[in-house]
Design a protein around this motif. Structure first.
Motif, PDB file in Angstrom:
ATOM      1  N   ILE A 275       0.837  -1.201   0.000  1.00 48.14           N
ATOM      2  CA  ILE A 275       0.000   0.000   0.000  1.00 48.14           C
ATOM      3  C   ILE A 275       0.867   1.244   0.000  1.00 48.14           C
ATOM      4  O   ILE A 275       0.562   2.229  -0.682  1.00 48.14           O
ATOM      5  CB  ILE A 275      -0.932  -0.015   1.220  1.00 48.14           C
ATOM      6  N   GLN A 276       1.981   1.222   0.740  1.00 46.36           N
ATOM      7  CA  GLN A 276       2.866   2.368   0.795  1.00 46.36           C
ATOM      8  C   GLN A 276       3.424   2.701  -0.582  1.00 46.36           C
ATOM      9  O   GLN A 276       3.478   3.867  -0.984  1.00 46.36           O
ATOM     10  CB  GLN A 276       4.010   2.113   1.779  1.00 46.36           C
ATOM     11  N   LYS A 277       3.822   1.656  -1.320  1.00 48.50           N
ATOM     12  CA  LYS A 277       4.368   1.878  -2.658  1.00 48.50           C
ATOM     13  C   LYS A 277       3.290   2.417  -3.597  1.00 48.50           C
ATOM     14  O   LYS A 277       3.539   3.326  -4.401  1.00 48.50           O
ATOM     15  CB  LYS A 277       4.941   0.575  -3.218  1.00 48.50           C
ATOM     16  N   ILE A 278       2.077   1.869  -3.479  1.00 49.07           N
ATOM     17  CA  ILE A 278       0.986   2.301  -4.362  1.00 49.07           C
ATOM     18  C   ILE A 278       0.644   3.779  -4.128  1.00 49.07           C
ATOM     19  O   ILE A 278       0.418   4.541  -5.062  1.00 49.07           O
ATOM     20  CB  ILE A 278      -0.259   1.418  -4.142  1.00 49.07           C
ATOM     21  N   THR A 279       0.639   4.191  -2.847  1.00 51.60           N
ATOM     22  CA  THR A 279       0.346   5.596  -2.553  1.00 51.60           C
ATOM     23  C   THR A 279       1.426   6.518  -3.104  1.00 51.60           C
ATOM     24  O   THR A 279       1.131   7.634  -3.561  1.00 51.60           O
ATOM     25  CB  THR A 279       0.210   5.819  -1.035  1.00 51.60           C
ATOM     26  N   GLN A 280       2.677   6.046  -3.063  1.00 52.69           N
ATOM     27  CA  GLN A 280       3.771   6.855  -3.594  1.00 52.69           C
ATOM     28  C   GLN A 280       3.662   7.009  -5.113  1.00 52.69           C
ATOM     29  O   GLN A 280       3.941   8.079  -5.671  1.00 52.69           O
ATOM     30  CB  GLN A 280       5.116   6.225  -3.222  1.00 52.69           C
ATOM     31  N   VAL A 281       3.251   5.942  -5.799  1.00 55.06           N
ATOM     32  CA  VAL A 281       3.173   5.954  -7.259  1.00 55.06           C
ATOM     33  C   VAL A 281       1.959   6.759  -7.746  1.00 55.06           C
ATOM     34  O   VAL A 281       2.056   7.548  -8.699  1.00 55.06           O
ATOM     35  CB  VAL A 281       3.112   4.518  -7.812  1.00 55.06           C
ATOM     36  N   THR A 282       0.818   6.586  -7.084  1.00 51.75           N
ATOM     37  CA  THR A 282      -0.434   7.162  -7.600  1.00 51.75           C
ATOM     38  C   THR A 282      -0.817   8.496  -6.957  1.00 51.75           C
ATOM     39  O   THR A 282      -1.605   9.259  -7.526  1.00 51.75           O
ATOM     40  CB  THR A 282      -1.594   6.187  -7.378  1.00 51.75           C
ATOM     41  N   GLY A 283      -0.284   8.752  -5.759  1.00 51.91           N
ATOM     42  CA  GLY A 283      -0.687   9.966  -5.059  1.00 51.91           C
ATOM     43  C   GLY A 283      -1.975   9.799  -4.280  1.00 51.91           C
ATOM     44  O   GLY A 283      -2.462  10.760  -3.677  1.00 51.91           O
ATOM     45  N   LEU A 284      -2.549   8.612  -4.267  1.00 51.31           N
ATOM     46  CA  LEU A 284      -3.765   8.349  -3.501  1.00 51.31           C
ATOM     47  C   LEU A 284      -3.423   8.158  -2.030  1.00 51.31           C
ATOM     48  O   LEU A 284      -2.284   7.866  -1.668  1.00 51.31           O
ATOM     49  CB  LEU A 284      -4.466   7.106  -4.036  1.00 51.31           C
ATOM     50  N   SER A 285      -4.424   8.311  -1.182  1.00 53.32           N
ATOM     51  CA  SER A 285      -4.227   8.087   0.246  1.00 53.32           C
ATOM     52  C   SER A 285      -4.305   6.591   0.552  1.00 53.32           C
ATOM     53  O   SER A 285      -4.807   5.796  -0.258  1.00 53.32           O
ATOM     54  CB  SER A 285      -5.294   8.830   1.052  1.00 53.32           C
ATOM     55  N   GLU A 286      -3.822   6.203   1.740  1.00 55.75           N
ATOM     56  CA  GLU A 286      -3.870   4.799   2.143  1.00 55.75           C
ATOM     57  C   GLU A 286      -5.317   4.306   2.221  1.00 55.75           C
ATOM     58  O   GLU A 286      -5.628   3.175   1.838  1.00 55.75           O
ATOM     59  CB  GLU A 286      -3.169   4.609   3.488  1.00 55.75           C
ATOM     60  N   LEU A 287      -6.209   5.164   2.699  1.00 58.97           N
ATOM     61  CA  LEU A 287      -7.629   4.778   2.809  1.00 58.97           C
ATOM     62  C   LEU A 287      -8.220   4.502   1.439  1.00 58.97           C
ATOM     63  O   LEU A 287      -9.001   3.553   1.237  1.00 58.97           O
ATOM     64  CB  LEU A 287      -8.430   5.869   3.527  1.00 58.97           C
TER      65      LEU A 287
END
Length: 292
Positions: A275-287
């Motif tokens: 999830i941390q990597k995905i938020t970094q790539v997309t700019g979305l929040s963890e929620l």
């Protein structure tokens, strides 16, 4: 029916029927045409217009107390505003406040008030019927069987091609309509000198001849003020439209970018990325990522 110094500008229509030295004569001619009466010049007519209410800088209404009635007239040279009944209601409430003593409404005995009548004279270029009726109740969200409050506005198309019978019965209104048509024609032919040319041509044709001969400069100034006001309104509408378009484009781009980020996050999540990597790539929040 006298002229006073004001911060706002009268229109030619208002000057003819409310402020000019012959306004009372013109107004009674129009009143008689609308009612089939024959009120004479000695009949009392009181100008009861409110300052700067119906419009912003151009006052285009005539409000008079005559024959036990409040007669409110307005002119439209653009598309008819269907909210006129509501505006007339607000206007008339203020007129009654002006006419009545503050204590009258608390008397036990019925306090009589003048009967209101509302008219709009349309002389714009859009196709519009000879006569129409606007009702306050048309704006109600719900319509009970018995309407608790109603206000009707009679709309009369005074363009000469409509041959409205009120024009035949009221020479000042007929000549005013011809004058407006000449102004419209001349301003299209010569933007810079159209108003002056229209006044000269109407005098030559005998259209409002006495009035225009006596007040040509004032009339031209009133026409310029009306034109500037209409132009200002048109520019404001165009600016609002462009702002709306830009906001729509921006919103669309933002929505597109967000949707793309969601799709990317969904794919990365399927591939097992954190999830941390995905938020970094997309700019979305963890929620937002966890909700996918």
């Amino acid at each position: 029916m006298s002229t006073a110094n004001r911060k706002y500008k009268d229109s030619v229509f208002v000057d003819l029927f409310a402020e000019d030295e012959k306004a009372k004569e013109n107004f009674l001619s129009l009143y008689n045409a609308l009612h089939g009466t024959n009120l004479q010049l000695f009949c009392p007519v009181e100008n009861i217009r409110l300052d700067n209410v119906m419009y912003m800088n151009i006052i285009n209404d005539v409000s008079c107390l005559v024959d036990g009635k409040i007669i409110v007239l307005a002119e439209h040279q653009s598309i008819i505003n269907e909210n006129m009944p509501l505006r007339f209601l607000q206007y008339t409430a203020r007129l009654y406040e002006k006419l009545q003593a503050p204590t009258d409404r608390y008397l036990k005995k019925l306090s009589k008030i003048p009967t209101p009548e509302f008219y709009v004279f349309y002389n714009g270029t859009d196709d519009y019927p000879e006569t129409a009726t606007l009702k306050l109740s048309d704006a109600f969200i719900t319509r009970p069987e018995q309407i608790p409050l109603e206000l009707t506005v009679q709309v009369l198309n005074i363009n000469t091609d409509k041959a409205n019978k009120v024009l035949t019965a009221c020479k000042p209104l007929e000549e005013y309509s011809l004058f407006v048509e000449e102004v419209r024609k001349q301003t299209q032919l010569d933007h810079e000198n159209g108003f002056t040319n229209a006044v000269k041509i109407c005098i030559e044709k005998g259209i409002l001849k006495e009035y225009l001969t006596r007040k040509s400069r004032e009339v031209i100034n009133m026409l310029i003020a009306e034109y500037d006001y209409d132009t200002d309104i048109a520019v404001q509408r165009q600016e609002s439209l462009m702002i709306g378009i830009k906001q729509g484009i921006t919103q669309g781009l933002e929505q597109g970018s967000y949707q793309k980020a969601i799709e990317t996050a969904r794919l990365l999540k399927q591939f097992g990325d954190s999830i941390q990597k995905i938020t970094q790539v997309t700019g979305l929040s963890e929620l937002e990522v966890e909700a996918l």
